[in-house]
Each structure stands twice: as C-alpha cells, then as structure tokens.
Write an enzyme that holds these catalytic residues in place. Structure first.
Site, PDB file in Angstrom:
ATOM      1  N   SER A   1       0.840  -1.208   0.000  1.00 57.11           N
ATOM      2  CA  SER A   1       0.000   0.000   0.000  1.00 57.11           C
ATOM      3  C   SER A   1       0.870   1.252   0.000  1.00 57.11           C
ATOM      4  O   SER A   1       1.787   1.361   0.792  1.00 57.11           O
ATOM      5  CB  SER A   1      -0.877   0.051   1.247  1.00 57.11           C
ATOM      6  OG  SER A   1      -1.447  -1.194   1.494  1.00 57.11           O
TER       7      SER A   1
ATOM      8  N   HIS B   1      -7.725  -2.888  -6.840  1.00 59.86           N
ATOM      9  CA  HIS B   1      -6.292  -3.160  -6.741  1.00 59.86           C
ATOM     10  C   HIS B   1      -5.749  -3.453  -8.132  1.00 59.86           C
ATOM     11  O   HIS B   1      -6.427  -4.060  -8.950  1.00 59.86           O
ATOM     12  CB  HIS B   1      -6.023  -4.363  -5.831  1.00 59.86           C
ATOM     13  CG  HIS B   1      -5.794  -3.976  -4.410  1.00 59.86           C
ATOM     14  ND1 HIS B   1      -4.767  -4.481  -3.650  1.00 59.86           N
ATOM     15  CD2 HIS B   1      -6.465  -3.117  -3.618  1.00 59.86           C
ATOM     16  CE1 HIS B   1      -4.821  -3.940  -2.443  1.00 59.86           C
ATOM     17  NE2 HIS B   1      -5.845  -3.116  -2.393  1.00 59.86           N
TER      18      HIS B   1
ATOM     19  N   HIS C   1      -3.215 -11.310  -0.293  1.00 64.74           N
ATOM     20  CA  HIS C   1      -3.227 -11.352   1.175  1.00 64.74           C
ATOM     21  C   HIS C   1      -4.004 -12.578   1.660  1.00 64.74           C
ATOM     22  O   HIS C   1      -4.994 -12.979   1.045  1.00 64.74           O
ATOM     23  CB  HIS C   1      -3.920 -10.108   1.745  1.00 64.74           C
ATOM     24  CG  HIS C   1      -3.257  -8.811   1.399  1.00 64.74           C
ATOM     25  ND1 HIS C   1      -3.596  -8.098   0.279  1.00 64.74           N
ATOM     26  CD2 HIS C   1      -2.278  -8.114   2.021  1.00 64.74           C
ATOM     27  CE1 HIS C   1      -2.852  -7.004   0.234  1.00 64.74           C
ATOM     28  NE2 HIS C   1      -2.042  -6.983   1.265  1.00 64.74           N
TER      29      HIS C   1
ATOM     30  N   TYR D   1      -5.956 -12.618   4.152  1.00 65.77           N
ATOM     31  CA  TYR D   1      -7.334 -12.263   4.542  1.00 65.77           C
ATOM     32  C   TYR D   1      -8.303 -12.255   3.368  1.00 65.77           C
ATOM     33  O   TYR D   1      -9.514 -12.261   3.536  1.00 65.77           O
ATOM     34  CB  TYR D   1      -7.374 -10.905   5.284  1.00 65.77           C
ATOM     35  CG  TYR D   1      -6.909  -9.707   4.481  1.00 65.77           C
ATOM     36  CD1 TYR D   1      -7.690  -9.161   3.471  1.00 65.77           C
ATOM     37  CD2 TYR D   1      -5.677  -9.123   4.750  1.00 65.77           C
ATOM     38  CE1 TYR D   1      -7.262  -8.067   2.743  1.00 65.77           C
ATOM     39  CE2 TYR D   1      -5.235  -8.026   4.027  1.00 65.77           C
ATOM     40  CZ  TYR D   1      -6.033  -7.505   3.015  1.00 65.77           C
ATOM     41  OH  TYR D   1      -5.598  -6.434   2.292  1.00 65.77           O
ATOM     42  N   GLU D   2      -7.753 -12.249   2.154  1.00 60.52           N
ATOM     43  CA  GLU D   2      -8.638 -12.291   0.981  1.00 60.52           C
ATOM     44  C   GLU D   2      -9.195 -13.697   0.765  1.00 60.52           C
ATOM     45  O   GLU D   2     -10.082 -13.888  -0.072  1.00 60.52           O
ATOM     46  CB  GLU D   2      -7.871 -11.855  -0.265  1.00 60.52           C
ATOM     47  CG  GLU D   2      -7.479 -10.386  -0.269  1.00 60.52           C
ATOM     48  CD  GLU D   2      -6.622 -10.024  -1.472  1.00 60.52           C
ATOM     49  OE1 GLU D   2      -7.153 -10.004  -2.591  1.00 60.52           O
ATOM     50  OE2 GLU D   2      -5.409  -9.782  -1.283  1.00 60.52           O
TER      51      GLU D   2
ATOM     52  N   ALA E   1       2.308  -1.723   4.509  1.00 63.22           N
ATOM     53  CA  ALA E   1       1.784  -0.776   5.494  1.00 63.22           C
ATOM     54  C   ALA E   1       1.646  -1.547   6.798  1.00 63.22           C
ATOM     55  O   ALA E   1       1.296  -2.723   6.791  1.00 63.22           O
ATOM     56  CB  ALA E   1       0.420  -0.268   5.039  1.00 63.22           C
TER      57      ALA E   1
ATOM     58  N   MET F   1      -0.532  -7.408   7.989  1.00 59.15           N
ATOM     59  CA  MET F   1      -1.243  -8.569   7.436  1.00 59.15           C
ATOM     60  C   MET F   1      -0.584  -9.124   6.175  1.00 59.15           C
ATOM     61  O   MET F   1      -1.247  -9.772   5.366  1.00 59.15           O
ATOM     62  CB  MET F   1      -2.695  -8.168   7.125  1.00 59.15           C
ATOM     63  CG  MET F   1      -3.429  -7.540   8.307  1.00 59.15           C
ATOM     64  SD  MET F   1      -5.054  -6.943   7.815  1.00 59.15           S
ATOM     65  CE  MET F   1      -5.516  -5.926   9.215  1.00 59.15           C
ATOM     66  N   SER F   2       0.696  -8.871   6.009  1.00 59.92           N
ATOM     67  CA  SER F   2       1.357  -9.367   4.787  1.00 59.92           C
ATOM     68  C   SER F   2       2.813  -9.730   5.076  1.00 59.92           C
ATOM     69  O   SER F   2       3.186  -9.918   6.232  1.00 59.92           O
ATOM     70  CB  SER F   2       1.284  -8.300   3.688  1.00 59.92           C
ATOM     71  OG  SER F   2       2.109  -7.205   4.014  1.00 59.92           O
TER      72      SER F   2
ATOM     73  N   ASN G   1      -0.226   3.989  10.787  1.00 58.54           N
ATOM     74  CA  ASN G   1      -1.085   4.348  11.935  1.00 58.54           C
ATOM     75  C   ASN G   1      -0.460   3.744  13.179  1.00 58.54           C
ATOM     76  O   ASN G   1       0.311   2.789  13.071  1.00 58.54           O
ATOM     77  CB  ASN G   1      -2.496   3.753  11.737  1.00 58.54           C
ATOM     78  CG  ASN G   1      -2.441   2.242  11.556  1.00 58.54           C
ATOM     79  OD1 ASN G   1      -2.075   1.763  10.471  1.00 58.54           O
ATOM     80  ND2 ASN G   1      -2.754   1.502  12.592  1.00 58.54           N
TER      81      ASN G   1
ATOM     82  N   HIS H   1      -9.162   2.090   7.513  1.00 62.44           N
ATOM     83  CA  HIS H   1      -8.395   1.865   6.288  1.00 62.44           C
ATOM     84  C   HIS H   1      -8.077   3.202   5.612  1.00 62.44           C
ATOM     85  O   HIS H   1      -7.037   3.353   4.973  1.00 62.44           O
ATOM     86  CB  HIS H   1      -9.179   0.947   5.343  1.00 62.44           C
ATOM     87  CG  HIS H   1      -8.435   0.561   4.117  1.00 62.44           C
ATOM     88  ND1 HIS H   1      -7.202  -0.067   4.153  1.00 62.44           N
ATOM     89  CD2 HIS H   1      -8.720   0.721   2.803  1.00 62.44           C
ATOM     90  CE1 HIS H   1      -6.781  -0.267   2.925  1.00 62.44           C
ATOM     91  NE2 HIS H   1      -7.676   0.209   2.078  1.00 62.44           N
TER      92      HIS H   1
HETATM   93  N1  HPA Z   1      -2.736  -3.608  11.887  1.00 57.97           N
HETATM   94  C1  HPA Z   1      -2.556  -4.536  10.927  1.00 57.97           C
HETATM   95  N2  HPA Z   1      -2.232  -4.234   9.691  1.00 57.97           N
HETATM   96  C2  HPA Z   1      -2.073  -2.951   9.379  1.00 57.97           C
HETATM   97  C3  HPA Z   1      -2.237  -1.926  10.315  1.00 57.97           C
HETATM   98  C4  HPA Z   1      -2.596  -2.286  11.649  1.00 57.97           C
HETATM   99  O1  HPA Z   1      -2.745  -1.441  12.539  1.00 57.97           O
HETATM  100  N3  HPA Z   1      -2.001  -0.757   9.676  1.00 57.97           N
HETATM  101  C5  HPA Z   1      -1.697  -1.060   8.381  1.00 57.97           C
HETATM  102  N4  HPA Z   1      -1.736  -2.395   8.195  1.00 57.97           N
END
Ligand code: HPA
Length: 264
Positions: free
Chosen positions: A20, A51, A73, A75-76, A103, A201-202, A225, A237
C-alpha cells in the site's frame, strides 16, 4: 514460461513486492512491460476491487526489476501457498533478491504515523506456514534457517541510504496478524510484550518462502497508523491509505536510492 515470453529472458536483479502506498513506483519503470495477473497461467485471481494486480518489468535506477503491483493477502481467502506463489515464480525467473514493502501499525510507542521501519525480523504465531505440506526439494530444504531472513547486508545499505537522504529510518520486528480485522488493544499489548514493534497482514509468508529458496530479502514497513489502543482514535483503512499517500514521496526516494546502490 509465459512470463519470459512476454518480458524476455534478460536477467532480473530485484523482485519487488510493492505494498500500500508504493504501488505507483511500478509506473515509473523505464522500458516497462506490464502483465495482468489474470493473464498468467496458475496465478491466483485478484479479489480486491480497485487493486491493480499486475507484474511490471522494467528498469529502475539502472537495475532490471520485476514489480508486483498489488499482492495477495491471506485475509482475501487465499491459502499461504497461493500468497507465496508469485515469489516462487520470481525465483523460477532467476530472481535471487527481493525488496518487500508494506503498510503496518506501529506497536513501539516511540514510533509515529508516517515513519518508515526497516524490518529486522518477524514473529508469526498463526499456525499456518506457506511451506506446510510436501516439500519441493528443487526449491529448498524441508527444514530451513530463518535467522537471516531479512538480510543484514541489505539492511546496512538501507540504513546508509536513509542517513544520506537525511531520513529517519526506524527498525524493528514485524508481527503477522491474519486480519482482516485490525487487532484488539489487548492483542497489541501482547504483541509488544512478545517483542513486536509493528503489526501487519502481509510480508511474513513471502519472507518465509524466500528464505526457503535462499533468496535475500529487504523489508520496509510504512507505519501508517499507531496500532489499536495506543491513541484515542479508531483505526480505519482511510487513515492507512492517507498516510501511505503522504509518505509516498520519501518512501519512493528511499527505495530508489537503495536500488541504485543494490549489489549485483
Ligand atoms: N494492523 C494490521 N495491519 C495494518 C495496520 C494495523 O494497525 N495498519 C496497516 N496495516
């Protein structure tokens, strides 16, 4: 192989997985050739609307690179084996070195949103592993070392380049969470006790597959974040995307400088 029929067989020095915020870098390659994932035999089919989902081959800072613009990912709904399939394809194309970006949420309270973090190690507590199942001996050994999963020499280049650019580069341990829910504040406190500096998550499955094949990996997170429970605000997000956008220019500058210096 289908991909070489499209991009030719000239050696590629670096495989790049652009997370990202950094995806646009693939649009800056010289002499680029783009291949949609959907056209590549056996490639997973992208599920996320909007995407980009394509490979871009070309030159960056004098190096021939192959970028994944968009990744798969867990989660997909993909299995870890599908998540890492493109990395195995890169290996089959002769690529031995990988630059992976993502990210991530900041767990270390010394970090702030917008920081970049060199990934020096990772924690994966989910039971799944991309190398679970029959081992493909041609790719690597059944049991393999992960103690230099994030290559120390490449890390040193990243540190030097950040210093030369006058950029702060945090470093630390990235902990994998499956998502797609963000973590709970209790999970983040647990992650911190376990030694995590960032969560995401990656990247971890990709790094494991790369280690299996003895590929060298450089990983950089954009702390988009602060993780759950650290600040009063909710995690969204939108914040992840906005910070990625805000940091894009300096992140790109760092990746370009590292690529220029990349040992061949
Ligand atoms: N948690 C998990 N994955 C993320 C986050 C988070 O706070 N920010 C960006 N990807």
């Amino acid at each position: 192989m289908y991909i070489t029929s499209r991009i030719g067989s000239e050696p590629i020095q670096i495989g790049m997985v652009l997370g990202s915020g950094l995806g646009d870098l693939a649009d800056e390659l010289g002499d680029s050739i783009t291949i949609s994932y959907k056209d590549i035999p056996h490639f997973p089919v992208s599920t996320v609307f909007g995407h980009k989902g394509r490979l871009v081959a070309g030159t960056l800072e004098g190096k021939r690179v192959l970028c994944m613009q968009g990744r798969f990912h867990y989660y997909e709904g993909y299995g870890f084996d599908q998540v890492v399939f493109p990395i195995q394809v890169m290996h089959a194309l002769g690529i031995k070195e990988l630059l992976v970006t993502n990210a991530a949420g900041g767990v270390n309270t010394a970090f702030k949103s917008g920081d970049l973090m060199l990934i020096t190690d990772h924690i994966r507590l989910v039971a799944d592993n991309p190398m679970r199942g029959p081992n493909i001996e041609e790719l690597g050994e059944r049991f393999f070392d992960m103690s230099n999963a994030y290559d120390k020499a490449l890390n040193e280049i990243a540190r030097t380049k950040a210093r030369e650019l006058g950029m702060a580069l945090q470093e630390g341990v990235y902990m994998f969470f499956a998502g797609p829910s963000f973590e709970t504040p209790a999970e983040i406190r647990a992650a911190r006790i376990l030694g995590a500096d960032a969560v995401g998550m990656s990247t971890v499955p990709e790094a494991i597959a790369a280690s299996h094949m003895h590929m060298r990996v450089l990983g950089i997170s954009c702390i988009t974040n602060m993780a759950a429970g650290i600040l009063a605000q909710k995690l969204t997000h939108t914040e992840v995307m906005e910070t990625g956008e805000r940091v894009k220019e300096s992140f790109t500058a760092l990746v370009r400088a590292i690529t220029r210096e990349w040992p061949v």
